[in-house]
Design an enzyme around this catalytic site. Structure first.
Site, mmCIF file in Angstrom:
data_model
loop_
_atom_site.group_PDB
_atom_site.id
_atom_site.type_symbol
_atom_site.label_atom_id
_atom_site.label_comp_id
_atom_site.label_asym_id
_atom_site.label_seq_id
_atom_site.Cartn_x
_atom_site.Cartn_y
_atom_site.Cartn_z
ATOM 1 N N ASN A 242 0.840 -1.189 0.000
ATOM 2 C CA ASN A 242 0.000 0.000 0.000
ATOM 3 C C ASN A 242 0.879 1.244 0.000
ATOM 4 O O ASN A 242 1.921 1.300 0.651
ATOM 5 C CB ASN A 242 -1.018 0.003 1.150
ATOM 6 C CG ASN A 242 -0.447 -0.294 2.511
ATOM 7 O OD1 ASN A 242 0.613 -0.919 2.637
ATOM 8 N ND2 ASN A 242 -1.143 0.130 3.545
ATOM 9 N N GLU B 153 0.466 5.203 0.551
ATOM 10 C CA GLU B 153 -0.451 6.243 1.027
ATOM 11 C C GLU B 153 -0.066 7.615 0.483
ATOM 12 O O GLU B 153 0.988 7.788 -0.140
ATOM 13 C CB GLU B 153 -0.488 6.217 2.559
ATOM 14 C CG GLU B 153 -1.017 4.882 3.058
ATOM 15 C CD GLU B 153 -1.245 4.802 4.539
ATOM 16 O OE1 GLU B 153 -0.712 5.655 5.289
ATOM 17 O OE2 GLU B 153 -1.961 3.868 4.958
ATOM 18 N N CYS C 295 -4.058 0.505 -2.456
ATOM 19 C CA CYS C 295 -3.907 -0.709 -1.636
ATOM 20 C C CYS C 295 -2.855 -1.655 -2.232
ATOM 21 O O CYS C 295 -2.571 -1.626 -3.443
ATOM 22 C CB CYS C 295 -5.221 -1.476 -1.583
ATOM 23 S SG CYS C 295 -6.522 -0.687 -0.630
ATOM 24 N N GLU D 108 -3.042 -4.930 -2.723
ATOM 25 C CA GLU D 108 -3.561 -5.920 -3.677
ATOM 26 C C GLU D 108 -3.675 -5.317 -5.068
ATOM 27 O O GLU D 108 -3.325 -5.941 -6.072
ATOM 28 C CB GLU D 108 -4.951 -6.416 -3.238
ATOM 29 C CG GLU D 108 -4.992 -7.075 -1.884
ATOM 30 C CD GLU D 108 -5.289 -6.097 -0.753
ATOM 31 O OE1 GLU D 108 -4.743 -4.978 -0.762
ATOM 32 O OE2 GLU D 108 -6.060 -6.464 0.143
ATOM 33 N N CYS E 261 -10.116 -5.065 0.937
ATOM 34 C CA CYS E 261 -11.221 -4.103 0.905
ATOM 35 C C CYS E 261 -12.098 -4.347 -0.327
ATOM 36 O O CYS E 261 -11.733 -5.088 -1.247
ATOM 37 C CB CYS E 261 -10.681 -2.671 0.910
ATOM 38 S SG CYS E 261 -10.121 -2.094 -0.698
ATOM 39 N N CYS F 62 -10.526 -3.641 -3.787
ATOM 40 C CA CYS F 62 -9.577 -4.683 -4.213
ATOM 41 C C CYS F 62 -10.318 -5.945 -4.642
ATOM 42 O O CYS F 62 -9.917 -6.615 -5.603
ATOM 43 C CB CYS F 62 -8.582 -4.974 -3.100
ATOM 44 S SG CYS F 62 -7.435 -3.599 -2.827
#
Ligand code: THU
Length: 137
Positions: A48, A50, A59, A61, A90, A93
């Site tokens: 991930n 940010e 993210c 994935e 999530c 994803c």
């Protein structure tokens, strides 16, 4: 569903946990790592990443999926996702994984490398909207 050996599972989980160390998470301090294996046997990792503008965050994935697609790979067999506490992918994803196949196996692991859950995209996203829905009549 491909039959995975315990060695294959652990290999991907360990790669995902190693990738976690490269996550860029100054805001959440919640590193996530992913290791995606293609049907051709290649493995792509993701973390991930940010951003100060929070929603811009990507993210782990999806980073792995987009990296694989960038390399010309679109057929996936299994993705391992590692977080400190065995968190689940999530919704965004799940949707991105569904685009490339509902049968992809999802290994959810914790920071100690323990497999918490083994499932599929199909089970994580029942009733998924897929490319077939866009086929014109
Ligand atoms: N995160 C992922 O990388 N994957 C998920 O499926 C869930 C959430 C990240 C996004 C953000 O950087 C941090 O975890 C906390 O939400």
């Amino acid at each position: 569903m491909p039959q995975l050996t315990n060695e294959e599972r652990q290999f991907l989980i360990d790669l995902a946990n190693e990738a976690r160390r490269r996550a860029y998470v100054p805001y959440s301090n919640y590193p996530v790592g992913a290791a995606l294996r293609t049907k051709s046997g290649k493995v792509f990792t993701g973390v991930n990443v940010e951003n100060a503008a929070y929603p811009t965050t990507m993210c782990a994935e999806r980073t792995a999926v987009f990296t694989a697609v960038t390399a010309g790979e679109k057929e996936f067999e299994v993705i391992a996702v590692a977080t400190e506490n065995g968190g689940s992918p999530c919704g965004s994803c799940r949707q991105v994984l569904a685009e490339f196949g509902l049968d992809t196996v999802v290994l959810i692991a914790d920071g100690d490398g323990k497999l918490i859950q083994e499932t599929t995209v199909r089970d994580l996203l029942p009733g998924a909207f897929t490319p077939e829905h866009l086929v014109k009549k």
